[in-house]
Write a protein that holds these residues in place. Structure first.
Motif, PDB file in Angstrom:
ATOM      1  N   PRO A  35       0.828  -1.205   0.000  1.00 58.26           N
ATOM      2  CA  PRO A  35       0.000   0.000   0.000  1.00 58.26           C
ATOM      3  C   PRO A  35       0.864   1.257   0.000  1.00 58.26           C
ATOM      4  O   PRO A  35       1.791   1.389   0.791  1.00 58.26           O
ATOM      5  CB  PRO A  35      -0.792  -0.132   1.305  1.00 58.26           C
ATOM      6  N   GLY A  36       0.584   2.155  -0.906  1.00 59.46           N
ATOM      7  CA  GLY A  36       1.359   3.379  -1.018  1.00 59.46           C
ATOM      8  C   GLY A  36       0.858   4.429  -0.041  1.00 59.46           C
ATOM      9  O   GLY A  36      -0.095   4.218   0.705  1.00 59.46           O
ATOM     10  N   ARG A  37       1.498   5.563  -0.097  1.00 59.49           N
ATOM     11  CA  ARG A  37       1.185   6.661   0.818  1.00 59.49           C
ATOM     12  C   ARG A  37      -0.279   7.083   0.704  1.00 59.49           C
ATOM     13  O   ARG A  37      -0.964   7.279   1.700  1.00 59.49           O
ATOM     14  CB  ARG A  37       2.116   7.835   0.486  1.00 59.49           C
ATOM     15  N   ARG A  38      -0.765   7.204  -0.536  1.00 59.86           N
ATOM     16  CA  ARG A  38      -2.140   7.670  -0.735  1.00 59.86           C
ATOM     17  C   ARG A  38      -3.152   6.648  -0.218  1.00 59.86           C
ATOM     18  O   ARG A  38      -4.172   6.987   0.358  1.00 59.86           O
ATOM     19  CB  ARG A  38      -2.378   7.932  -2.224  1.00 59.86           C
ATOM     20  N   GLN A  39      -2.845   5.356  -0.449  1.00 53.13           N
ATOM     21  CA  GLN A  39      -3.763   4.314   0.004  1.00 53.13           C
ATOM     22  C   GLN A  39      -3.794   4.254   1.541  1.00 53.13           C
ATOM     23  O   GLN A  39      -4.865   4.121   2.140  1.00 53.13           O
ATOM     24  CB  GLN A  39      -3.325   2.974  -0.574  1.00 53.13           C
ATOM     25  N   ARG A  40      -2.638   4.367   2.162  1.00 50.80           N
ATOM     26  CA  ARG A  40      -2.595   4.325   3.636  1.00 50.80           C
ATOM     27  C   ARG A  40      -3.344   5.513   4.221  1.00 50.80           C
ATOM     28  O   ARG A  40      -4.088   5.380   5.200  1.00 50.80           O
ATOM     29  CB  ARG A  40      -1.144   4.308   4.120  1.00 50.80           C
ATOM     30  N   LEU A  41      -3.178   6.682   3.616  1.00 58.86           N
ATOM     31  CA  LEU A  41      -3.874   7.877   4.090  1.00 58.86           C
ATOM     32  C   LEU A  41      -5.386   7.694   3.957  1.00 58.86           C
ATOM     33  O   LEU A  41      -6.153   8.042   4.863  1.00 58.86           O
ATOM     34  CB  LEU A  41      -3.405   9.100   3.288  1.00 58.86           C
ATOM     35  N   ALA A  44      -7.098  -2.841  -9.852  1.00 59.81           N
ATOM     36  CA  ALA A  44      -7.504  -3.903  -8.932  1.00 59.81           C
ATOM     37  C   ALA A  44      -6.952  -3.716  -7.524  1.00 59.81           C
ATOM     38  O   ALA A  44      -7.502  -4.245  -6.560  1.00 59.81           O
ATOM     39  CB  ALA A  44      -7.064  -5.256  -9.482  1.00 59.81           C
ATOM     40  N   ASP A  45      -5.860  -2.947  -7.372  1.00 60.69           N
ATOM     41  CA  ASP A  45      -5.296  -2.795  -6.033  1.00 60.69           C
ATOM     42  C   ASP A  45      -5.978  -1.685  -5.230  1.00 60.69           C
ATOM     43  O   ASP A  45      -5.567  -1.389  -4.111  1.00 60.69           O
ATOM     44  CB  ASP A  45      -3.779  -2.566  -6.092  1.00 60.69           C
ATOM     45  N   MET A  46      -7.026  -1.063  -5.781  1.00 67.51           N
ATOM     46  CA  MET A  46      -7.763  -0.033  -5.039  1.00 67.51           C
ATOM     47  C   MET A  46      -8.763  -0.698  -4.110  1.00 67.51           C
ATOM     48  O   MET A  46      -9.742  -1.288  -4.572  1.00 67.51           O
ATOM     49  CB  MET A  46      -8.498   0.897  -6.009  1.00 67.51           C
ATOM     50  N   ASP A  47      -8.525  -0.604  -2.810  1.00 61.61           N
ATOM     51  CA  ASP A  47      -9.522  -1.123  -1.877  1.00 61.61           C
ATOM     52  C   ASP A  47     -10.638  -0.087  -1.721  1.00 61.61           C
ATOM     53  O   ASP A  47     -10.597   0.997  -2.305  1.00 61.61           O
ATOM     54  CB  ASP A  47      -8.891  -1.507  -0.540  1.00 61.61           C
ATOM     55  N   ALA A  87     -11.326  -4.874 -11.419  1.00 65.33           N
ATOM     56  CA  ALA A  87     -12.006  -5.158 -10.149  1.00 65.33           C
ATOM     57  C   ALA A  87     -12.622  -6.544 -10.216  1.00 65.33           C
ATOM     58  O   ALA A  87     -12.940  -7.039 -11.299  1.00 65.33           O
ATOM     59  CB  ALA A  87     -13.108  -4.133  -9.891  1.00 65.33           C
ATOM     60  N   SER A  88     -12.801  -7.146  -9.037  1.00 66.42           N
ATOM     61  CA  SER A  88     -13.599  -8.373  -8.948  1.00 66.42           C
ATOM     62  C   SER A  88     -15.072  -7.964  -9.031  1.00 66.42           C
ATOM     63  O   SER A  88     -15.415  -6.793  -8.801  1.00 66.42           O
ATOM     64  CB  SER A  88     -13.336  -9.057  -7.611  1.00 66.42           C
TER      65      SER A  88
END
Ligand code: ZN
Length: 359
Positions: A12-18, A331-334, A66-67
């Motif tokens: 997870p990158g900075r933006r995703q963690r934020l 796909a890695d966007m939660d 996406a799934s």
């Protein structure tokens, strides 16, 4: 159902963690409200494929945006918190000189894989949300797989390893191992996209020869939709646009071939679907796939809007309605990151497309 290892999924990158932290304290609606007061624009989302990613999948997993479950959550989020519009609504607003509603969004799909019909369409219909599907009409007509994805398949399934790729990429060899081969495929795609469109196709045909027996050009995991599916989707409230005839990079074509792609695809869509096709998205879609000549040709062919694959949101009315920006969905966007990108893309979205292989 087992799930294949994601392709080189970064931590997870900075933006995703934020985004996760902001979502955890329930502050995402506040950010959305704050932005809404400052800016009224159009945000356009771009998916490619929506499907489960099973073990043994031999096509490009980075095209699976996406799934089905993840897509349902994304659409539900946009339906509940934003204003999904149809492309026809944009045309009406523009013609009438009207602003768009606040939080206007448009959902789009590129390429025309049949999983759009099998997985995405039923979810959109159930949730009552429209989307615009850009399809390459030559593939709808022929049922042939998409060339770039077919290349990935050829390299993932080639035997034996150590085969050298055809010139001008003959400095590269096919390595053992799935991940190494995927990375080779993405590197090859980046490099061949500098070639003229017909040379790209000839090169991919040459790759088919390195793996021994040429595999049949049909595979259930890489099928385009057909006209019957597209008619069903239109009847179900979806919109269909052009992605060219043969998914060629338009800026890499001479004038005659360029017009063939732009006008030929529009004529097929109008004829088969009984519509006046309003929009096109540029195959590949980055800066090297369209230019001033392409923009003028697209406008001249009667398209009201054209969409790039460059990230960003669009002021309204748009300064360049034939070079609209989109937000790619990966796909890695939660759920938290997707919500963050929707609420405040300036903070949470990557400033440009991150993948080295936009399609
Ligand atoms: Zn495409």
């Amino acid at each position: 159902m087992s799930v294949a290892t994601p392709p080189a999924a970064p931590p997870p990158g900075r933006r995703q963690r934020l985004a996760r932290r902001v979502a955890a304290v329930g502050a995402m609606p506040l950010l959305q409200t704050a932005r809404r007061l400052l800016r009224r624009d159009l945000r356009v989302y771009a998916w490619h494929r929506v499907r489960p990613l099973e073990d043994g999948f031999t096509f490009d997993p980075s095209l699976v945006s996406a799934s089905p479950e993840g897509f349902r959550e994304q659409v539900r989020h946009l339906r509940d918190r934003y204003r999904p519009l149809r492309c026809a609504d944009l045309a009406e607003a523009l013609a009438g000189g009207r602003p768009l509603p606040r939080d206007a969004v448009l959902l789009t799909f590129d390429d025309g894989y049949d999983d759009n019909f099998r997985f995405a369409f039923p979810i959109l219909r159930e949730l009552g949300v429209p989307a615009l599907f850009f399809v390459a009409t030559g593939h709808i007509d022929s049922g042939e797989p998409f060339a770039y994805d077919w290349l990935v398949h050829l390299l993932l399934t080639a035997t034996p390893s150590a085969a050298r790729l055809p010139a001008p990429l003959d400095d590269l060899q096919v390595p053992p191992g799935r991940q190494a081969r995927l990375e080779l495929a993405w590197q090859a795609l980046d490099r061949i996209k500098a070639l003229a469109a017909t040379d790209q196709e000839a090169w991919i045909d040459a790759v088919a020869g390195i793996g021994g027996a040429t595999p049949a050009r049909m595979h259930p995991d890489c099928r385009p939709m057909d006209w019957h599916m597209l008619r069903s989707m239109r009847a179900g409230g979806m919109e269909i646009g052009s992605h060219g005839v043969s998914h060629r990079m338009l800026a890499k074509l001479d004038d005659a071939a360029l017009l063939g792609e732009i006008r030929g695809s529009r004529a097929r869509l109008d004829e088969e679907l009984g519509q006046d096709t309003l929009a096109i998205s540029y195959p590949v879609g980055g800066d090297d796939s369209f230019d001033a000549r392409v923009l003028a040709a697209v406008e001249d062919a009667g398209y009201g809007f054209a969409f790039t694959y460059n990230n960003g949101s669009n002021r309204w009315p748009p300064a360049r309605r034939h070079a609209l920006l989109r937000q790619s969905v990966e796909a890695d966007m939660d759920a938290a990151w997707f919500a963050g990108i929707a609420a405040l893309p300036e903070l949470f979205a990557h400033p440009s497309v991150q993948r080295t292989y936009p399609a």
